[in-house]
Design an enzyme around this catalytic site. Structure first.
Site, short mmCIF file in Angstrom:
data_model
loop_
_atom_site.label_atom_id
_atom_site.label_comp_id
_atom_site.label_asym_id
_atom_site.label_seq_id
_atom_site.Cartn_x
_atom_site.Cartn_y
_atom_site.Cartn_z
N SER D 47 0.86 -1.18 0.00
CA SER D 47 0.00 0.00 0.00
C SER D 47 0.90 1.23 0.00
CB SER D 47 -0.92 0.00 1.22
OG SER D 47 -1.87 1.04 1.09
N GLU D 48 0.61 2.20 -0.88
CA GLU D 48 1.50 3.33 -1.13
C GLU D 48 1.85 4.10 0.15
OE1 GLU D 48 -0.90 5.52 -3.90
OE2 GLU D 48 -2.03 6.54 -2.34
N ASN D 49 0.95 4.03 1.15
CA ASN D 49 1.17 4.79 2.37
C ASN D 49 2.09 4.09 3.37
OD1 ASN D 49 -1.16 3.09 2.38
ND2 ASN D 49 -1.77 3.92 4.36
N SER D 89 8.47 3.97 0.30
CA SER D 89 7.34 3.31 -0.35
C SER D 89 7.32 3.59 -1.85
CB SER D 89 6.04 3.80 0.28
OG SER D 89 4.95 3.09 -0.26
#
Lengths: 238, 211, 238, 211
Positions: D47-49, D89
Site C-alpha cells: 500500500s503506497e502509504n 514506499s
C-alpha cells in the site's frame, strides 16, 4: 509459498556471469558478506565490476577476489587502508581500474538506482577533480554536479536476521550500505546470521523489506576479518 | 616541552564545541576528539558510517568490530544514539544538518581551501566522505600537524595538492596554535605553550595575522 | 544538556511568521499532528503555504486551518476525499491555490530537500499535464522530468514515541511522510504520544534520528479524527 | 443475472496474481482485492502509504485508523509485513520493484493509455500515487466499470480526459469481461456469465478482438 532460502552460497550465486556488476556491502570490517564473496570465488565469474566503499583488507573476502584477478574495475570511495596491499599492488601495476566516488555520492547513486531516479544533482565535489567531465548546474545561486544512478546485476549483502520472505535487520554499524544496495540490484543475495519465519520480526523495526531481497543463505557463524588480519600481521616478516 | 601533543590538540578542538551540537569526526587525528569530550555538555557525535551518538573508545576486551568509526576503529554508542544506513547518513551531511565537522588535512590555505584526499604520485587516491562533509557541514574545522615530516608548511597560501573543497575551513588546530583562515593570512586565535610568534611564522607558509 | 521539550504546543509554534511554508505529516487520518495545527490556528500566522498529502477532512486540523482562511496555497497529491468539503468550496471559489504533485514525486521532493539534493529526474508524469513547463531529459533512452527539492520553514509532525533528544518512533501507517518532512524543514516540531529519556529507545529501531528534530510537545491523548467525522456525519441534515 | 458483481470482478483480478508476487492496490474497486486473495498462494500486498504485507479488512470493532490503506480504509497486517516511510514506499514503486499494480480508471484506451486523476470540470484534480504507479510498476492492470453512470463507454480508442500514463495498461477487469489492450482494439480474454459478444461490443468504445 515464498521461500528465498538457498542451502549453499554457491547455489545462490550460480548464475553470476562474467562481466557482471556486483554491489558488495560493508564499511571496513563491518557488514562484509565474506562467505558470499568466497562462494563467488569458487563459482568462477571473472571480469567483474565491484562496488564497495573500500577495496578489501588482508587476503580475505573482497581482497581475495581481487588477488584472484577476478575484478576488472572497482568503484569505491576509500581504497586505502592499513591492510589494502592487494589492491595497492594491482593499482600501482595498472592491473585494476579505479572509479573513485565521494562516499555520499556513492551512497546516493546506489539509492537512486533502487528508487527509479536516473540522475540527481549534488553539491559534493564541485570545483574539484571529481567534477571533471560532469555537468555543473546552478540552483538557487549555488553550483551542483549531475550524478547518475549506479545500478547492478547482483548485490551481495550481510544481515543479522532475515525471515523466509527476505525481511532484514542488521547489527549496529554493519548496516551501512546494505539497505541501499539491496534495492539497487536485479538480484539481491543475503547472508544472514539468523534465518526466521515471516512474523518473527517486528514490522516496525524491519530495515530492508522483503521486496528488495531475492535469495537468502544462512551463515550462522561468519568469519571475523579482524582475526584474519591479526594472524596476517603476526605472520608478516619483521 | 613545546606545543601541544596529539591528545591536547584534540582536547583543544573539543573545547570549542558548544553544548547540544551535532558533530562529525573525520578519519585520523579527529577520531581522538570522541575520547576528550568536555564534561557537562551533551554533544552528539556523528560517524559517516551510520552512527549518531558515537561514544568514546571501548574498554579493552569490549571491542565490537560491527561498531566502528569512520577510521574503522572500535567505538561505543551513548544512550540516545541511533543507527541508520549510508544514504541516510549522508543525507544528514549533505543536507546541512551537521553543525560542525572536524577533518584531517594535507594542506589548508588562508582562503579556507583544503586538500586531504590525494597526495599526488601513483598511490591510490581516497576521498571517503570528505568532499560531502566540506560541501554539507555548517562549519568545517581541521586538526592537522603544522608541517610535513620533512618540515614543509602545510598551512599555505595556495594548494599544491588536489582540492577537497574551496573556501570552507573556518578553524585549524595544530601542535603550535589555533588559527582561522582570514583574508590574506591565518588569524592567530591561540598559541600553544612554549610557542612564540616568530616560531609560528617560520612554520607557516602564509602570513600570521596576530590580534 | 539537550532538551527539546516544550510544555505547550503554542510555545513551540511561537515564531511561525505570516507567509511561512509548513510541511504537515499525515495520510488520511493516520499521522496528522492535529493538536499542533490547532495551536497554529491559535497562534495566528496567516498567508501560509501548506504541504500535505491531502487537503484536510471534516472541520478539524488542516481542514479547520483552511476554513479559518489561513492558507494561501496547498501543495498536495490528493485533495479529494469523502470529507474534504472545506477545501472543495475554497477551491471552487478560487480562494486557495493548489499545486498538485504526484505522491511519489511529493515524497521524493521533500526527501531531496532534507538530503541536500536540489533537483532530480523522475519518470513520473512524463507525457501528462504534470509535465507542463518542466524540463524533460532522456537517460538510457527513456524520458524523465526534472523535479526540484521542496523545503520548508517548519514541519509539524506526529510521532508515537520521542526521547528528550528528539529520536522518534511512529505507529504503523501513521509513519508515512513524517520522516522525510522532519529532515526537510528548518524547524521541525513534533507532537508525541510518549516522551522518554535518551536510551529508552532501541538504537536499531529509531526511525527519525534526533538530528532532524527541534521541538517536542507531549500530546498523550490526541484527538481521533474518525470520532469527529462520525459526529459530523450524524449532525449533517438528512 | 448478467455479468460479474463488484466482488466477483475483484476476485477475478485476484485469480490472475501469481504466487509470490508483490502487488500494489490502488484506491476504490482495487481495494476489494485484499479481501479476495486466492487460497494457497503467498501474495504480498503493497500500500503506497507505507505498508508491505497488507492483509484483509479488520473484523468489526478491531479497526485501527493508523493502519489504513491507500483509500484511507482500515486494513490489517499479515505476519511478515513491514512499515516504512513514504519516500521508501515510492522507491519501491518508481524503482520497478512492484510486480503488479491494480488501479481504478475513468478511461482506458486500446493502446493502454489510462486516465484516472482528473475528471475535467471545476472539481479539484487528485492524482495520488497513480502516475508513479503507471511509471514504475512492472505490470499495470485496471478494475473499472465498463461504462459511465450515464451509459458512455469507458473503454475507448482515445482518451477524452487528461492522461495518467500512456501505453501502460496490460489488462482490464470490468463487470462484463476481462480484456487486454491490443493493437486496434481490446482483445477478449473472458466474458462474464450471461454476457455475449454483441452486448460487449455495444458497451465498448473500440473494437473487440475475439479469440
Amino acid at each position: 509459498m515464498i521461500d528465498k532460502r538457498f542451502r549453499r552460497a554457491l547455489d545462490a550465486l550460480h548464475d553470476v556471469p562474467d562481466g557482471a556488476t556486483i554491489l558488495v556491502s560493508g564499511f571496513g570490517e563491518a557488514g562484509n558478506p565474506t562467505e558470499l564473496i568466497h562462494a563467488l570465488i569458487e563459482q568462477g565469474a571473472r571480469d567483474l565490476t565491484v562496488v564497495n566503499n573500500n577495496a578489501g583488507n588482508g587476503e580475505i573476502g573482497l581482497a581475495l577476489l581481487l588477488k584472484e584477478q577476478r575484478v576488472r574495475k572497482i568503484v569505491c570511495s576509500f581504497p586505502r587502508g592499513s591492510h589494502s596491499h592487494v589492491f595497492d599492488e594491482l593499482y600501482r601495476a595498472g592491473r585494476i581500474e579505479l572509479e573513485l566516488v565521494p562516499q555520499g555520492t556513492l551512497a546516493e547513486r546506489i539509492r537512486a538506482a533502487g528508487a527509479g531516479i536516473p540522475a540527481f544533482y549534488t553539491p559534493t565535489g564541485v570545483g574539484t577533480e571529481i567534477a571533471r567531465g560532469k555537468e555543473t548546474r546552478s540552483f538557487g545561486g549555488r553550483d551542483y554536479l549531475l550524478e547518475t544512478a549506479l545500478s547492478a546485476d547482483f548485490a551481495l549483502i550481510k544481515a543479522e536476521r532475515a525471515d523466509r520472505w527476505g525481511n532484514l535487520l542488521y547489527n549496529k554499524a554493519a548496516r551501512n550500505f546494505a539497505p541501499v544496495m539491496a534495492a539497487a540490484a536485479k538480484v539481491t543475495i543475503v547472508q544472514a546470521r539468523h534465518v526466521l519465519e515471516p512474523g518473527d520480526l517486528d514490522p516496525e523495526t524491519i530495515v530492508t523489506p522483503s521486496i528488495f531481497v531475492d535469495r537468502i543463505v544462512h551463515v550462522p557463524d561468519p568469519v571475523r576479518e579482524s582475526d584474519h588480519l591479526a594472524a596476517l600481521d603476526k605472520a608478516r616478516p619483521a | 616541552m613545546t606545543g601541544w601533543n596529539r591528545e591536547e590538540i584534540a582536547a583543544r578542538a573539543a573545547l570549542d564545541i558548544p553544548d547540544g551540537a551535532y558533530v562529525n569526526l573525520g578519519i585520523g587525528q579527529p577520531e581522538r576528539v570522541a575520547d576528550l569530550m568536555p564534561a557537562g555538555r551533551e554533544i552528539i557525535l556523528h560517524s559517516e558510517n551510520g552512527i549518531l551518538g558515537m561514544g568514546a573508545s571501548p574498554a579493552p576486551g569490549e571491542t565490537d568490530m560491527e561498531l566502528i568509526n569512520a577510521g574503522k576503529k572500535p567505538v561505543t554508542l551513548v544512550p540516545g544514539g541511533a543507527f541508520f544506513h549510508h544514504a541516510d547518513s549522508f543525507a544528514m551531511i549533505r543536507g546541512g544538518h551537521i553543525d560542525v565537522c572536524i577533518l584531517g588535512a594535507f594542506e589548508v590555505t588562508c582562503s579556507g581551501d583544503i586538500a586531504n584526499w590525494s597526495s599526488g604520485g601513483n598511490a591510490a587516491p581516497a576521498v571517503g566522505g570528505a568532499m560531502d562533509l566540506v560541501a554539507g557541514a555548517r562549519e568545517v574545522r581541521v586538526i592537522m600537524s603544522h608541517q610535513t615530516a620533512s618540515g614543509r608548511p602545510k598551512l599555505v597560501e595556495a594548494l599544491t595538492l588536489p582540492a577537497t573543497g574551496l573556501g570552507v575551513v573556518k578553524r585549524i588546530y595544530t601542535e603550535l596554535a589555533v588559527l582561522d583562515p582570514a583574508r590574506g593570512g591565518f588569524r592567530l586565535v591561540e598559541l600553544a605553550p612554549g610557542v612564540d610568534l616568530p616560531m609560528l611564522e617560520r612554520a607557516t607558509g602564509a602570513s600570521i595575522l596576530a590580534g
